[in-house]
Scaffold this motif. Structure first.
Motif, PDB file in Angstrom:
ATOM      1  N   PHE A 145       8.532 -56.397  21.431  1.00  0.00           N
ATOM      2  CA  PHE A 145       7.066 -56.622  22.023  1.00  0.00           C
ATOM      3  C   PHE A 145       6.995 -57.765  22.718  1.00  0.00           C
ATOM      4  CE2 PHE A 145       7.605 -58.740  17.678  1.00  0.00           C
ATOM      5  CZ  PHE A 145       6.934 -59.761  17.850  1.00  0.00           C
ATOM      6  N   SER A 146       5.970 -57.685  23.628  1.00  0.00           N
ATOM      7  CA  SER A 146       5.574 -58.921  24.456  1.00  0.00           C
ATOM      8  C   SER A 146       3.932 -59.262  24.204  1.00  0.00           C
ATOM      9  CB  SER A 146       5.521 -58.349  26.069  1.00  0.00           C
ATOM     10  OG  SER A 146       4.917 -59.455  26.806  1.00  0.00           O
ATOM     11  N   ILE A 147       3.860 -60.526  23.790  1.00  0.00           N
ATOM     12  CA  ILE A 147       2.544 -60.855  23.509  1.00  0.00           C
ATOM     13  C   ILE A 147       1.818 -61.261  24.815  1.00  0.00           C
ATOM     14  CG2 ILE A 147       1.082 -62.845  22.387  1.00  0.00           C
ATOM     15  CD1 ILE A 147       2.491 -60.911  20.633  1.00  0.00           C
ATOM     16  N   GLU A 148       2.566 -61.731  25.756  1.00  0.00           N
ATOM     17  CA  GLU A 148       2.029 -61.978  27.170  1.00  0.00           C
ATOM     18  C   GLU A 148       1.313 -60.713  27.905  1.00  0.00           C
ATOM     19  OE1 GLU A 148       4.092 -65.708  29.022  1.00  0.00           O
ATOM     20  OE2 GLU A 148       5.099 -63.805  29.002  1.00  0.00           O
ATOM     21  N   ARG A 149       2.074 -59.365  27.684  1.00  0.00           N
ATOM     22  CA  ARG A 149       1.695 -58.377  28.373  1.00  0.00           C
ATOM     23  C   ARG A 149       0.803 -57.446  27.324  1.00  0.00           C
ATOM     24  NH1 ARG A 149       7.360 -58.168  29.542  1.00  0.00           N
ATOM     25  NH2 ARG A 149       7.404 -56.044  28.213  1.00  0.00           N
ATOM     26  N   LYS A 150       0.882 -57.689  26.107  1.00  0.00           N
ATOM     27  CA  LYS A 150       0.201 -57.158  25.113  1.00  0.00           C
ATOM     28  C   LYS A 150       0.624 -55.735  25.170  1.00  0.00           C
ATOM     29  CE  LYS A 150      -3.909 -59.661  25.061  1.00  0.00           C
ATOM     30  NZ  LYS A 150      -5.099 -59.736  25.041  1.00  0.00           N
ATOM     31  N   ASP A 151       1.982 -55.510  24.883  1.00  0.00           N
ATOM     32  CA  ASP A 151       2.735 -54.376  24.822  1.00  0.00           C
ATOM     33  C   ASP A 151       4.283 -54.248  23.912  1.00  0.00           C
ATOM     34  OD1 ASP A 151       4.615 -55.190  26.728  1.00  0.00           O
ATOM     35  OD2 ASP A 151       4.269 -53.758  28.113  1.00  0.00           O
ATOM     36  N   GLY A 152       4.711 -53.169  23.621  1.00  0.00           N
ATOM     37  CA  GLY A 152       6.050 -53.177  22.985  1.00  0.00           C
ATOM     38  C   GLY A 152       6.333 -51.578  22.861  1.00  0.00           C
ATOM     39  N   THR A 153       7.614 -51.459  22.367  1.00  0.00           N
ATOM     40  CA  THR A 153       8.347 -50.277  22.336  1.00  0.00           C
ATOM     41  C   THR A 153       8.809 -50.365  20.790  1.00  0.00           C
ATOM     42  OG1 THR A 153       8.770 -50.266  24.629  1.00  0.00           O
ATOM     43  CG2 THR A 153       9.942 -48.680  23.084  1.00  0.00           C
ATOM     44  N   LEU A 154       8.336 -49.338  19.870  1.00  0.00           N
ATOM     45  CA  LEU A 154       8.985 -49.121  18.683  1.00  0.00           C
ATOM     46  C   LEU A 154       9.853 -48.107  18.446  1.00  0.00           C
ATOM     47  CD1 LEU A 154       8.315 -49.688  15.579  1.00  0.00           C
ATOM     48  CD2 LEU A 154       6.305 -48.033  15.481  1.00  0.00           C
ATOM     49  N   ALA A 155      11.085 -48.455  18.390  1.00  0.00           N
ATOM     50  CA  ALA A 155      12.053 -47.404  18.148  1.00  0.00           C
ATOM     51  C   ALA A 155      12.551 -47.235  16.538  1.00  0.00           C
ATOM     52  CB  ALA A 155      13.485 -47.684  18.892  1.00  0.00           C
ATOM     53  N   VAL A 156      12.103 -45.850  16.175  1.00  0.00           N
ATOM     54  CA  VAL A 156      12.398 -45.758  14.725  1.00  0.00           C
ATOM     55  C   VAL A 156      13.522 -44.417  14.766  1.00  0.00           C
ATOM     56  CG1 VAL A 156      11.492 -44.638  12.587  1.00  0.00           C
ATOM     57  CG2 VAL A 156       9.903 -46.000  14.256  1.00  0.00           C
ATOM     58  N   PHE A 157      14.669 -44.659  13.874  1.00  0.00           N
ATOM     59  CA  PHE A 157      15.698 -43.804  13.848  1.00  0.00           C
ATOM     60  C   PHE A 157      16.420 -43.506  12.485  1.00  0.00           C
ATOM     61  CE2 PHE A 157      17.321 -48.290  14.982  1.00  0.00           C
ATOM     62  CZ  PHE A 157      18.216 -48.331  13.830  1.00  0.00           C
ATOM     63  N   ASN A 158      16.948 -42.198  12.371  1.00  0.00           N
ATOM     64  CA  ASN A 158      17.628 -42.082  11.225  1.00  0.00           C
ATOM     65  C   ASN A 158      18.942 -41.658  11.487  1.00  0.00           C
ATOM     66  OD1 ASN A 158      17.825 -41.380   8.420  1.00  0.00           O
ATOM     67  ND2 ASN A 158      17.384 -39.280   9.034  1.00  0.00           N
ATOM     68  N   ARG A 159      19.946 -42.239  10.707  1.00  0.00           N
ATOM     69  CA  ARG A 159      21.220 -41.914  11.212  1.00  0.00           C
ATOM     70  C   ARG A 159      21.773 -41.415   9.612  1.00  0.00           C
ATOM     71  NH1 ARG A 159      19.276 -41.638  15.174  1.00  0.00           N
ATOM     72  NH2 ARG A 159      19.660 -42.620  17.012  1.00  0.00           N
TER      73      ARG A 159
END
Length: 162
Positions: A145-159
């Protein structure tokens, strides 16, 4: 004559299963991977299938209903897009692209994860952003996540093991 020609063109294009854009995507992915790829596009959604792996890219603003109930929904900010991949053997990945989030949202999500039994580790880089990593059984999570840009990518995975 002209009308017959136009009707013929329309019939030929209507009978084509794939759009030019889908065919171009397939060729590009096949050249990049060296494997046969099938691409289907419906509205803002794209489905890609390649040797037992299915990927879906969806223009959506909602949490994906197929995500395991063990993964708490991230309710802050806005969802811009969700990419979903499924592989043979029950492996899956969701990449959730978020906007309008802040540092407190990340801290609150870490608390929600811990309440569901996840082990978490958060690394902040100054006040600019960071990573939240979490693990529960065969599931894992990486949240950049970027606090400056106020965005992020949440990657959730199952193996799953096996």
């Amino acid at each position: 004559m002209v009308a017959l020609f136009v009707v013929s063109l329309l019939l030929v294009s209507a009978c084509s299963d794939k759009s030019t854009e889908e065919k171009m995507m397939e060729r590009t992915l096949e050249q990049a991977t060296g494997q046969e790829v099938d691409v289907k596009r419906q509205g803002g959604n794209i489905q890609i299938e390649q040797q037992g792996i299915k990927t879906e890219i969806a223009e959506t603003t909602t949490w994906h209903s197929d995500i395991s109930a063990d993964v708490p929904e991230f309710t802050a900010g806005n969802i811009n897009r969700v990419d979903k991949s499924q592989e043979a053997g029950g492996a899956w990945t969701y990449n959730i692209y978020l906007a309008d989030i802040n540092g407190d949202d990340i801290k609150n999500y870490e608390v929600a994860l811990k309440e569901k039994g996840w082990q978490t580790d958060i690394m902040q880089m100054g006040g600019k952003g960071g990573y939240l990593n979490a693990q529960k059984g065969t599931m894992g999570m990486n949240f950049g996540f970027s606090i400056e840009r106020k965005d992020g990518t949440l990657a959730v995975f199952n193996r799953p093991e096996g």
